[in-house]
Motif scaffolding. Structure first.
Motif, PDB file in Angstrom:
ATOM      1  N   VAL A 296      19.680  17.595 -36.935  1.00 39.51           N
ATOM      2  CA  VAL A 296      19.554  18.540 -38.045  1.00 39.51           C
ATOM      3  C   VAL A 296      19.885  17.929 -39.398  1.00 39.51           C
ATOM      4  CG1 VAL A 296      19.912  20.636 -36.701  1.00 39.51           C
ATOM      5  CG2 VAL A 296      21.879  19.409 -37.598  1.00 39.51           C
TER       6      VAL A 296
ATOM      7  N   ASP B  85      13.975  24.025 -45.299  1.00 40.69           N
ATOM      8  CA  ASP B  85      14.694  24.958 -44.432  1.00 40.69           C
ATOM      9  C   ASP B  85      14.165  26.355 -44.727  1.00 40.69           C
ATOM     10  OD1 ASP B  85      16.092  22.878 -43.393  1.00 40.69           O
ATOM     11  OD2 ASP B  85      18.007  23.364 -44.351  1.00 40.69           O
TER      12      ASP B  85
ATOM     13  N   HIS C 210      15.428  21.212 -51.310  1.00 39.29           N
ATOM     14  CA  HIS C 210      16.590  21.988 -51.779  1.00 39.29           C
ATOM     15  C   HIS C 210      17.848  21.138 -51.849  1.00 39.29           C
ATOM     16  CE1 HIS C 210      16.897  22.488 -47.402  1.00 39.29           C
ATOM     17  NE2 HIS C 210      18.159  22.826 -47.554  1.00 39.29           N
TER      18      HIS C 210
ATOM     19  N   ASP D 243      22.174  17.413 -46.646  1.00 39.89           N
ATOM     20  CA  ASP D 243      21.350  16.842 -45.563  1.00 39.89           C
ATOM     21  C   ASP D 243      19.871  16.751 -45.960  1.00 39.89           C
ATOM     22  OD1 ASP D 243      21.442  19.761 -45.309  1.00 39.89           O
ATOM     23  OD2 ASP D 243      20.263  19.498 -43.490  1.00 39.89           O
ATOM     24  N   HIS D 244      19.545  17.180 -47.192  1.00 36.89           N
ATOM     25  CA  HIS D 244      18.165  17.047 -47.693  1.00 36.89           C
ATOM     26  C   HIS D 244      18.088  16.163 -48.944  1.00 36.89           C
ATOM     27  CE1 HIS D 244      16.234  20.082 -45.064  1.00 36.89           C
ATOM     28  NE2 HIS D 244      17.504  20.425 -44.925  1.00 36.89           N
TER      29      HIS D 244
ATOM     30  N   HIS E  44      19.423  30.320 -42.349  1.00 36.31           N
ATOM     31  CA  HIS E  44      18.228  29.861 -41.629  1.00 36.31           C
ATOM     32  C   HIS E  44      17.578  31.015 -40.882  1.00 36.31           C
ATOM     33  CE1 HIS E  44      18.537  25.454 -41.885  1.00 36.31           C
ATOM     34  NE2 HIS E  44      19.821  25.686 -42.029  1.00 36.31           N
TER      35      HIS E  44
ATOM     36  N   HIS F 163      14.127  18.794 -37.923  1.00 40.46           N
ATOM     37  CA  HIS F 163      15.348  19.493 -38.308  1.00 40.46           C
ATOM     38  C   HIS F 163      15.810  20.470 -37.227  1.00 40.46           C
ATOM     39  CE1 HIS F 163      18.188  21.763 -40.767  1.00 40.46           C
ATOM     40  NE2 HIS F 163      18.004  20.958 -41.773  1.00 40.46           N
TER      41      HIS F 163
HETATM   42 ZN   LIG Z   1      18.824  21.501 -43.657  1.00 36.96          ZN
END
Ligand SMILES: [Zn+2]
Ligand SMILES: [Zn+2]
Length: 545
Positions: A22, A197, A71, A75-76, A418, A442
């Motif tokens: 993820v 996401d 975004h 993690d992005h 999410h 992801h």
């Molecule tokens: Zn994410």
């Protein structure tokens, strides 16, 4: 080659992360002679996973023309400063709220990297070893900001000739986007959609995810591919219960929370509870996290991105992110004063998994108090303090001290940012592209398998679950070529070697038994203590397998 002997423009996508995991979202795309990335996320998890953050050369940063960021989550986008440090020179495109949030989040991330490196360096120098470099520094984060270029929802833009991108509201966090990308080649165009996401519909504050109705290839997140969430109304009621419980006992409600979106959502909930008379007037609500405070200011700047309900409140002169009892603490002194003051209060603080930050002080002060409450409002990853408490630990270790868990523990999981499984499927249902090819990204592999099965069953779409570093070649109307690099993606672990080595060590220990028995009694008890500790760890490990 097509029938006229002309080369058909093939497109390539390489999965640099968020492949069967993820974190570390990044897809390097080659199309029409251009090379660029969608997202540039940090890899988070165990040591082995985090090593990937250092292997930046394989991204070929200098050869990336531009980067599109869906975004602001780390993690992005958390690897951007590293990529810039390693030679990336192009623009970074994202929406204005994403860029503003990134300014504070990247600075914070750089600070954490620097602190970690400092801490490791101190430890290493004591062992006579070399110092540790941080993954990136505050300076790298500042340099990254100079690459930022704003883009707006629903306005097509051309980052390179022949490539058109439209950012659509993903309804995940403020400014989050789904990307529709058209690449022209040979008079035709191919359409790629990157979901980023996908938000949960009906989230407080922000809008619902935009429905997309066509694509040739879809790269879709699958975090909750195998389950649904509880509903939000029940979650607000649970929050009210925690407030009532600790107010009655004149204790505190402690809430570990992520700084961005979750904290603001909680403020919105408290705003609603206050309007309903379910939050006592003399129960202050503290936001005790400089990052959360800064993020809340950014939310106030972008009310144009709020959903209709929130905008209606604003029009009536009501600010959903505030309430009369709200206090933002700045200094450490103010933070400490919360716990020296008697009486009921709500304390929202970071980190969300209680692994770092001021929240640990609040837990140390309140976890052992029978009338207090600790409310978990987000996912608690394995190995974190938060997870241990949620799993029912009788005590947890905080600042080298075992603290008993006697507060009432609430686990509220209706606040996810999410989409759950059925919401992902409902979003996918809007596509009207019979030949759609889906790549699930992801998500953890087990969740992805479940979702892939559902997608094939319900829509009949070809669905793949690419692995880390896998490359796919996309030829419109043609077969997809997939090249995986298993040796690089998941190097084989030599269990036999490791287990034999451990067995030999035990034999060496046994060979020293006589020597052990000749030591003084106190020394023997010391060694015994250490061995028992090892034994406990081994037993726990065996139980886990
Ligand atoms: Zn994410
Ligand atoms: Zn996210």
């Amino acid at each position: 080659m097509d029938s006229e002997g002309k080369e058909t423009a093939a497109m390539k996508v390489k999965f640099m992360g968020a492949a069967r995991t993820v974190t570390g979202s990044c897809f390097v795309v080659e199309a029409g002679g251009h090379r660029f990335a969608v997202d540039c996320g940090m890899h988070q998890g165990n040591k082995e996973i985090e090593k990937r953050n250092w292997e930046t050369a394989i991204y070929e940063p200098a050869a990336l023309e531009f980067i599109l960021i869906t975004h602001a989550h780390i993690d992005h986008a958390g690897l951007l400063p590293r990529i810039v440090k390693e030679g990336f020179r192009g623009p970074v495109y994202a929406t204005p709220p994403t860029l503003d949030l990134l300014k504070i989040l990247l600075a914070d991330s750089a600070h954490i990297q620097e602190m970690e490196a400092q801490w490791k360096t101190r430890k290493r120098l004591r062992h006579g070893e070399r110092n540790v470099e941080p993954l990136y520094t505050q300076r790298d984060a500042e340099a990254t900001i100079r690459h930022f270029r704003e883009v707006y929802y629903d306005q097509a833009m051309n980052p390179a000739p022949g490539i058109t991108v439209t950012f659509r509201d993903a309804g995940h966090i403020l400014g989050a986007s789904i990307l529709e990308l058209m690449a022209a080649a040979d008079g035709g165009t191919t359409k790629l959609v990157f979901s980023g996401d996908v938000g949960r519909p009906d989230q407080l504050i922000i809008k619902d995810p935009t429905a997309i109705d066509a694509a040739d290839y879809l790269f879709m997140e699958s975090t909750y591919g195998n389950r649904d969430h509880k509903d939000e109304a029940a979650s607000i009621d649970e929050l009210a219960e925690a407030v009532a419980y600790s107010y009655q006992r004149q204790e505190k409600v402690v809430i570990p929370s992520f700084a961005v979106e979750r904290t603001q959502e909680l403020l919105y909930c408290f705003h609603l509870l206050n309007a309903d008379g379910r939050l006592p007037k003399d129960m202050p609500v503290y936001v005790d996290s400089p990052l959360a405070t800064a993020a809340t200011e950014i939310f106030h700047r972008y009310t144009a991105y709020f959903d209709d309900e929130s905008k209606a409140l604003l029009r009536r002169g009501e600010d959903p992110l505030t309430l009369p009892q709200l206090r933002f603490t700045r200094s450490t002194e103010e933070s400490m004063a919360i716990n020296t003051a008697d009486g009921a209060a709500v304390v929202i603080s970071a980190s969300g998994m209680a692994d770092a930050g001021r929240i640990r002080h609040h837990l140390r002060h309140n976890l052992w108090r029978p009338g207090a409450s600790v409310v978990f409002v987000g996912f608690q990853a394995q190995g974190t303090t938060g997870r241990r408490i949620v799993d029912g630990a009788k005590s947890v270790r905080l600042f080298n001290e075992d603290v008993a868990v006697q507060a009432r523990i609430f686990t509220i999981n209706g606040f996810s940012a999410h989409a759950g499984q059925s919401q992902l499927l409902a979003w996918l249902e809007r596509f009207r592209s019979p030949g759609l090819q889906v790549f699930l990204v992801h998500g953890e592999y087990a969740a992805q398998e479940v979702l892939a099965e559902k997608i094939k069953e319900r829509f009949g779409y070809e669905t793949a679950i690419p692995d880390y570093l896998e490359e796919v070649t996309l030829k419109p109307g043609g077969e997809i070529e997939r090249i995986a690099y298993p040796e690089q993606a998941s190097p084989r672990i030599d269990w036999n070697y490791l287990l034999t080595d451990m067995e030999q060590r035990l034999q060496h220990l046994r060979a020293r038994q006589a020597r052990l028995e000749n030591k003084g009694w106190v020394e023997q008890t010391d060694v015994r203590e250490k061995l028992l500790e090892l034994n406990r760890k081994l037993t726990a490990l065996i139980a886990e397998i």
